[in-house]
Every structure is written in structure tokens, then in C-alpha cells.
Enzyme design. Structure first.
Site, mmCIF file in Angstrom:
data_model
loop_
_atom_site.group_PDB
_atom_site.id
_atom_site.type_symbol
_atom_site.label_atom_id
_atom_site.label_comp_id
_atom_site.label_asym_id
_atom_site.label_seq_id
_atom_site.Cartn_x
_atom_site.Cartn_y
_atom_site.Cartn_z
ATOM 1 N N GLY A 192 0.832 -1.190 0.000
ATOM 2 C CA GLY A 192 0.000 0.000 0.000
ATOM 3 C C GLY A 192 0.868 1.241 0.000
ATOM 4 N N CYS A 193 0.336 2.328 0.509
ATOM 5 C CA CYS A 193 1.081 3.589 0.572
ATOM 6 C C CYS A 193 2.366 3.384 1.358
ATOM 7 C CB CYS A 193 0.228 4.663 1.229
ATOM 8 S SG CYS A 193 1.102 6.224 1.446
ATOM 9 N N PHE A 194 3.485 3.754 0.786
ATOM 10 C CA PHE A 194 4.766 3.440 1.414
ATOM 11 C C PHE A 194 5.044 4.203 2.697
ATOM 12 C CE2 PHE A 194 6.713 5.749 -2.541
ATOM 13 C CZ PHE A 194 6.278 7.004 -2.119
ATOM 14 N N TRP A 195 4.331 5.289 2.963
ATOM 15 C CA TRP A 195 4.569 6.054 4.185
ATOM 16 C C TRP A 195 4.313 5.228 5.443
ATOM 17 C CZ3 TRP A 195 1.139 10.778 2.585
ATOM 18 C CH2 TRP A 195 1.771 11.501 1.582
ATOM 19 N N GLU A 203 4.420 1.186 -5.129
ATOM 20 C CA GLU A 203 5.086 1.907 -4.053
ATOM 21 C C GLU A 203 5.676 0.843 -3.133
ATOM 22 O OE1 GLU A 203 2.928 4.917 -1.961
ATOM 23 O OE2 GLU A 203 2.264 5.897 -3.802
#
Length: 161
Positions: free
Chosen positions: A17-20, A61
Site C-alpha cells: 500500500g502507501c509506502f509512508w 510503491e
């Protein structure tokens, strides 16, 4: 008398998912020496965040993790991978959707491939839906723009972590 401890820095590459959020989860684990977010698995050289989000680059990502294998094993990192996202949603994590948010484990060698595949079979029993995580050979890792690196840590209100 000197005692030498064999220490080998290894790499792991995960898309969840979102890498953050993925980076924030992994960067706090003992034995991890470095984290970098970026893009991998696609067909475009030198992708940018904008191209990955709005063009057909096919990159995911991802999070590159460097770790000391005498402190934490690759197998333990893969277990953390299963815990930090929902591997049963195709190209979607939470509110984020699109091919760049797919669940994927990129392996660097046969050892990592075998662990990822065995772990996927094992963890399937913990989910009612089918795990859709891809397990693929690692390709070129493109480091994301600097403002994405340790994004959540940079944006924390109290600056601690």
C-alpha cells in the site's frame, strides 16, 4: 581474546500500500539499519511519484529495508509484512486504490523466495479471503523523492519517534 560476531546486512523489498505507513511500521523494528521508500516492478525508467500515481508505469510503491540478519531474520520481516496491511485486497489498501498500492514481496534470491512462498501459505489460514500478494523477483528499485522518505516521522506533531 576477541570475539567476532558475524553480521551481514541484507535487503528486503516490500509493497503493502502507501509506502509512508509501511516505512513507519518497519523503521522501528530492532535490527533494521535503513529504510527507503521508492518504486519497483514497473516498466518505466526513473519514475516519479506523479508518474506512478497518474500514468501507466506499473510500478508499486515499495519499501526497501536493510537489516542485520543476526538480529532479525528475513522470515520475521515477512511476518511483519503480513501484519502491517491487508494482503487480501487487490490493488487497494484502506482509502488508497490503484495498481501502485498492490501487495507484493520482491525477493532477491531463492532463499527469500522460498520463505515468502511458505509464509504466504502459512498466513493464508489467518485470513478468510484469499491472499492476493504477488511474489516476484526483485527488479530495479527507484528511490522516491526526498520528501517521501520517513514522511510520517517528519510530519509527526511532536517530532518524537
Amino acid at each position: 581474546m576477541y570475539i567476532y560476531i558475524y553480521m551481514m546486512i541484507q535487503k528486503a523489498l516490500f509493497g503493502a500500500g502507501c509506502f509512508w505507513g509501511v516505512e513507519e511500521h518497519f523503521r522501528k523494528i530492532n535490527g533494521i539499519t535503513k529504510t527507503e521508500v521508492g518504486y519497483s516492478g514497473g516498466n518505466t525508467k526513473n519514475p516519479t511519484y506523479e508518474s506512478v500515481c497518474y500514468e501507466n508505469t506499473d510500478h508499486a510503491e515499495v519499501l526497501m529495508v536493510c537489516f542485520e540478519d543476526n538480529i532479525i531474520s528475513y522470515e520475521n520481516l515477512v511476518q511483519e509484512f503480513w501484519k502491517c496491511h491487508d494482503p487480501t485486497t487487490l490493488d487497494k489498501q484502506g482509502p488508497d486504490f490503484g495498481r501502485q498500492y498492490r501487495s507484493v514481496i520482491y525477493y532477491f534470491n531463492k532463499f527469500q523466495k522460498n520463505i515468502a512462498e511458505t509464509s504466504k501459505e502459512k498466513f493464508q489460514s489467518f485470513f478468510s479471503n484469499k491472499i492476493v500478494t504477488e511474489i516476484s523477483k526483485a527488479s530495479i528499485f527507484y528511490r522516491a523523492e526526498e520528501y517521501h522518505q520517513k514522511y510520517i516521522k517528519k510530519k509527526s506533531h511532536c517530532g518524537v519517534n
